[in-house]
Design a protein around this motif. Structure first.
Motif, PDB file in Angstrom:
ATOM      1  N   SER A  64      35.124  15.984  17.640  1.00  0.00           N
ATOM      2  CA  SER A  64      36.520  16.379  17.472  1.00  0.00           C
ATOM      3  C   SER A  64      36.647  17.822  16.974  1.00  0.00           C
ATOM      4  CB  SER A  64      37.212  15.439  16.479  1.00  0.00           C
ATOM      5  OG  SER A  64      38.489  15.912  16.156  1.00  0.00           O
ATOM      6  N   SER A 110      35.692  10.079  15.906  1.00  0.00           N
ATOM      7  CA  SER A 110      35.759  11.518  16.151  1.00  0.00           C
ATOM      8  C   SER A 110      34.685  11.988  17.114  1.00  0.00           C
ATOM      9  CB  SER A 110      35.609  12.274  14.821  1.00  0.00           C
ATOM     10  OG  SER A 110      34.385  11.945  14.198  1.00  0.00           O
ATOM     11  N   TYR A 111      33.773  11.086  17.471  1.00  0.00           N
ATOM     12  CA  TYR A 111      32.677  11.412  18.390  1.00  0.00           C
ATOM     13  C   TYR A 111      33.131  11.037  19.799  1.00  0.00           C
ATOM     14  CZ  TYR A 111      27.691  11.967  19.569  1.00  0.00           C
ATOM     15  OH  TYR A 111      26.497  12.409  20.074  1.00  0.00           O
ATOM     16  N   SER A 112      33.747  12.000  20.494  1.00  0.00           N
ATOM     17  CA  SER A 112      34.378  11.705  21.784  1.00  0.00           C
ATOM     18  C   SER A 112      33.368  11.261  22.833  1.00  0.00           C
ATOM     19  CB  SER A 112      35.144  12.938  22.286  1.00  0.00           C
ATOM     20  OG  SER A 112      34.275  14.041  22.464  1.00  0.00           O
ATOM     21  N   ALA A 160      33.208   7.709  22.192  1.00  0.00           N
ATOM     22  CA  ALA A 160      34.512   7.127  22.504  1.00  0.00           C
ATOM     23  C   ALA A 160      34.647   6.888  24.005  1.00  0.00           C
ATOM     24  CB  ALA A 160      35.630   8.039  22.008  1.00  0.00           C
ATOM     25  N   GLU A 161      34.224   7.875  24.797  1.00  0.00           N
ATOM     26  CA  GLU A 161      34.265   7.718  26.256  1.00  0.00           C
ATOM     27  C   GLU A 161      33.292   6.633  26.706  1.00  0.00           C
ATOM     28  OE1 GLU A 161      33.606  11.537  27.993  1.00  0.00           O
ATOM     29  OE2 GLU A 161      35.433  12.417  27.133  1.00  0.00           O
TER      30      GLU A 161
END
Length: 881
Positions: free
Chosen positions: A56, A397-399, A402-403
């Motif tokens: 993030s 916050s770790y995209s 997340a994806e």
């Protein structure tokens, strides 16, 4: 809980029956969808290898990093070209020519900066020396000026040897000359030529009275134009560098070596080693998974059905990723491994349940209806729990993760649909009524019965192991060093590690931005007091002190150098020249011999003897050679001894042209890297030790942050990113565990059975953490993504066992002999060969992920098939009583 008459049972039972009846149309639709997915994915799915985009932008360290990158963009995404040469003259010349060649290539590069190779530094370099060092150089040049002048008038081997002979004779007369560096330098040059590894003599080091080192280094900072739409963003720029090097005569077998590192090269190397490992793993996995599926199904047809379901589900998941996100990153690309591990589980459970029902004597259509209903209920529950677990990663916050959660969570839903739509259709053509008994059914059940026969021992063992695990858990650690994940044999990694080994010039250093000169001075003074700091560089350091005093010394040096006139002799092949060279060498040898005998206790006797030994070795080589070989050898020695003299004299002449200057007069190529257009100053803080070690890295970063909280740079980003990843996973796992618990309570409608589902998951997680300590495989940016997969597999396996135990209240002794136990075993075995193959990867991050998954899944399997049946026996006994 009776599942046989539930709505869920009926829904999946009818779905399986309909798919079985309309198999031709289902298969045709599946083929068309698969083809359309391949076309859509190939045309639209992108790849983003920029790892900075995966955290993030609102995290404090990311805010600092982004501000620094915007303020000094030339320091971001660079290639670091490292040139090593036998002499400083050769290193300087190579860097100068290569930089000039690269500056012409505006297609691949936006900025070329050789820090030490600049006319400004060449002219004013002496001003950066101390006054005492300048006086020492001046004294040496004054003493050697007559000798240098004579050699410069006719720079040939004959002249050089004659001058050196005269100098030795002057020593014999009692004159004090500093010839030790000359003796050693000439000796080493002769020895290198005789050994077949020619090395030029550095006149620059002779002028300074320094011993010649084995290698000299120059660096060029290159700002390429990376293309993040390509798999390897820096590949074209790196190829352009090698092409330019070839154009200026740098070759792999030449004396000057070029190596490329920097974040762009490291990222490309990492991705290349990771993908090469994946390809190797894919080949092994395909073969081994096929073998495992054959033993599970006892027929090639059913094994093929699993593979087809797996393939379609994988394609549909990739198509979803393309539509929903548009690109993969180095984390989310792991969805393929996740899907293979979990997607096969769905198909195996359904097909084995169908085979078990079919073997009970039911008609094919009735068996399909019943198997669809029974397997569907359990698999739907697993899908819901898994999807919730994966979707819990979205708020982190770790995209990158997340994806991965979005893709994998949806992939579970896709896998459920594919299993109950495509699976029954395939069974219409691939199923066999009579399937041979493997014998595994009995052997697996008998092996699992041991935990039930010795259940008290099982309980005690669990308790003891849990106590040991709790004691070791505090030693679980996270490796913040990104280099430790890469292939240690990679050229970019090896070069980078060599640079790190010299902390004073480490490419990993902290960066602090300040508003003005005064703040820069204050922070520099405070940072310099830190024990973990070796040096601090700011723009202020590029304005030398005591310039007037130093210029006086340089003017004196100019008077000494002024009479030296360099003339280049015409190449000669005259036989008389060879004779003269031999005579001059013989005269030098004789002069050295006399000096050694007359002054055995002299401080120069040892170096004189060293040179004499080298000359005698040369005479031995010349004695057995014909005239042509003698001529070639002497010509090579001439080149080795005198080739750098013109460059050394030219640089010396340029250096005496120094003039006083202020900060405002620094060249833009330099000042723009230390002071922004907005007036911000950059402070580079170098560590006093190799911060490749995690403890040293943490101590260095934390000490700098105490004084400058806004500090950034690779050490800071690496440490803070690691802690952000750990925090993101703790947050995600907390959400996942809470979400899964709620889902299980709703699905099972029982606190007792919810706890039984979670116990194997929690035990395997704790034991896996302990094994990272015992195996010395710390968590890192790569293998930490093993955790969501182990979470999914753990939920799947234990939920299947608990669900099946609720079917007609089956006791543990019967449960371990059902198709559910066999499906869990073979699903885990399929995933194990998938994961274990990753350990063969040259990429250490991928290999550690494979090791962690293999250990974690093995422990999950043990907890599910050994520990859980023993625990399920307790509620079963209570139910009977």
């Amino acid at each position: 809980m009776e599942t046989s008459h539930s709505r869920l049972y009926g829904t999946f039972a009818r779905c399986a029956s309909i798919s079985y009846c309309y198999a031709p149309w289902i298969l045709l639709a599946a083929l068309l969808i698969a083809v359309a997915s391949v076309v859509y994915i190939s045309r639209n799915l992108g790849m983003n290898t920029d790892t900075t985009d995966m955290l993030s932008e609102h995290l404090p360290f990311r805010v600092n990093s982004i501000h620094y990158n915007k303020t000094f963009p030339q320091e971001m995404d660079i290639l670091l070209l490292v040139l090593n040469a036998p002499t400083p003259e050769q290193a300087y010349s190579a860097a100068d020519h290569l930089a000039a060649r690269l500056k012409k290539d505006t297609k691949n590069f936006t900025d070329i900066y050789p820090p030490n190779v600049d006319v400004f530094f060449e002219r004013n370099g002496l001003l950066y020396e101390s006054v005492s060092e300048l006086e020492h150089i001046t004294d040496r040049l004054a003493a050697a000026q007559p000798l240098i002048a004579r050699i410069a008038e006719n720079p040939t081997l004959h002249t050089f040897t004659s001058v050196l002979t005269g100098a030795v004779e002057e020593l014999s007369k009692g004159r004090n000359l500093e010839l030790e560096p000359v003796f050693k330098g000439v000796s080493e040059t002769l020895n290198a030529q005789l050994a077949g590894k020619p090395r030029a003599l550095s006149w620059q080091t002779l002028f300074r009275g320094e011993p010649q080192k084995s290698s000299y280094q120059e660096m060029i900072i290159v700002k390429p134009k990376p293309d993040y739409t390509q798999l390897f963003p820096g590949e074209q720029a790196i190829a352009a560098v090698y092409a330019a090097a070839k154009d200026i005569g740098l070759t792999d077998d030449g004396p000057i070596q070029l190596r490329i590192t920097g974040d762009v090269a490291l990222a490309d190397d990492e991705l290349r080693s990771s993908l090469s490992g994946m390809e190797f793993a894919g080949i092994i996995t395909f073969v081994l998974v096929g073998i495992v599926l054959y033993f599970a199904m006892r027929t090639i047809r059913l094994a093929l059905a699993v593979l087809l379901c797996l393939t379609l589900g994988l394609l549909l998941t990739a198509a979803f990723a393309t539509a929903a996100i548009g690109q993969l990153n180095v984390i989310s690309i792991a969805f393929a491994v996740l899907y293979i591990g979990l997607g096969a589980d769905f198909a195996i459970h359904f097909l084995l349940r169908y085979r078990e029902v079919l073997e009970s004597g039911l008609l094919t259509t009735d068996a399909m209806y019943k198997a669809g209903g029974e397997a569907g209920s359990a698999l739907a529950a697993c899908t819901i729990a898994n999807a919730i677990g994966f979707y819990a990663f979205i708020p982190t916050s770790y995209s990158g993760v997340a994806e991965l959660g979005i893709i994998s969570g949806t992939g579970m839903l896709i896998s459920l649909l594919v299993t109950f739509i495509l699976g029954p259709a395939l069974l219409r053509y691939l199923s066999e009524r009579s399937i041979p008994d493997s014998g595994v059914k009995g052997s697996l059940g008998k092996m699992l019965e041991l935990s039930l026969k010795w259940r008290k021992l099982t309980y005690v063992s669990i308790f003891v192991l849990l106590l040991i695990a709790i004691a070791l858990l505090p030693q679980v650690r996270f490796d913040y060093n990104l280099l430790n994940m890469q292939d240690p044999k990679g050229k970019a990694v090896q070069t980078f590690r060599e640079l790190l080994a010299s902390p004073e010039h480490s490419p990993w250093h902290a960066i602090v931005l300040t508003k003005d000169q005064e703040e820069t001075r204050q922070l520099t003074e405070r940072l310099a007091e830190l024990p973990g700091v070796s040096k601090i560089v700011t723009m202020l350091d590029f304005v030398p002190t005591e310039q007037e005093v130093k210029l006086s010394a340089i003017e004196e040096m100019a008077l000494i150098i002024g009479p030296v006139i360099l003339s280049m002799p015409e190449p000669s092949t005259d036989k008389q020249m060879v004779v003269q060279q031999l005579e001059a060498l013989d005269a030098l040898n004789a002069a050295l011999d006399r000096y050694i005998k007359e002054y055995p206790e002299s401080s120069l006797s040892e170096s004189a003897l060293t040179l004499k030994t080298s000359l005698e070795a040369l005479f031995v080589r010349l004695e057995g050679a014909n005239f042509s070989d003698k001529e070639k050898l002497l010509h090579s020695i001439d080149e080795d001894l005198l080739s750098t003299l013109p460059a050394a004299i030219q640089r010396l002449r340029t250096s005496i042209e120094a003039v006083p200057f202020s900060e405002q007069e620094l060249p833009e190529s330099l000042s723009g890297r230390w002071r922004s257009q907005a007036g911000e100053y950059r402070i580079a803080v170098y560590p006093s030790e190799d911060i490749g070690d995690n403890e040293a890295l943490t101590q260095f970063v934390r000490s700098v942050q105490q004084i400058a909280p806004q500090a950034t740079g690779m050490p800071v980003v690496s440490l803070e990113a690691g802690e952000a990843v750990v925090e993101a996973f703790v947050h995600a796992f907390s959400l996942a565990l809470a979400g899964v618990t709620v889902a299980l309570l709703i699905l099972l409608r029982s606190i007792k059975y919810t706890v039984l589902v979670l116990i194997p998951l929690l035990l395997s997680s704790v034991f896996t953490g302990v094994f990272t300590v015992l195996l010395n495989i710390p968590f890192n940016f790569a293998n930490i993504i093993a955790l969501p997969l182990l979470l999914g597999l753990g939920i799947d396996s234990s939920l299947h066992m608990v669900y099946r135990s609720l079917d007609k209240k089956q006791v543990s002794e019967i449960l371990i002999h059902t198709s559910t136990a066999r499906a869990i075993f073979y699903s885990a075995l399929t995933a194990l060969v998938d994961f274990a193959s990753l350990m063969f990867s040259s990429h250490k991050g991928t290999a550690s992920m494979g090791a962690l998954l293999t250990v974690g899944l093995t422990l999950t399997l043990i907890c599910t098939l050994v520990i859980l049946p023993a625990l399920l026996r307790i509620p079963a006994q209570h139910a009977k009583s």
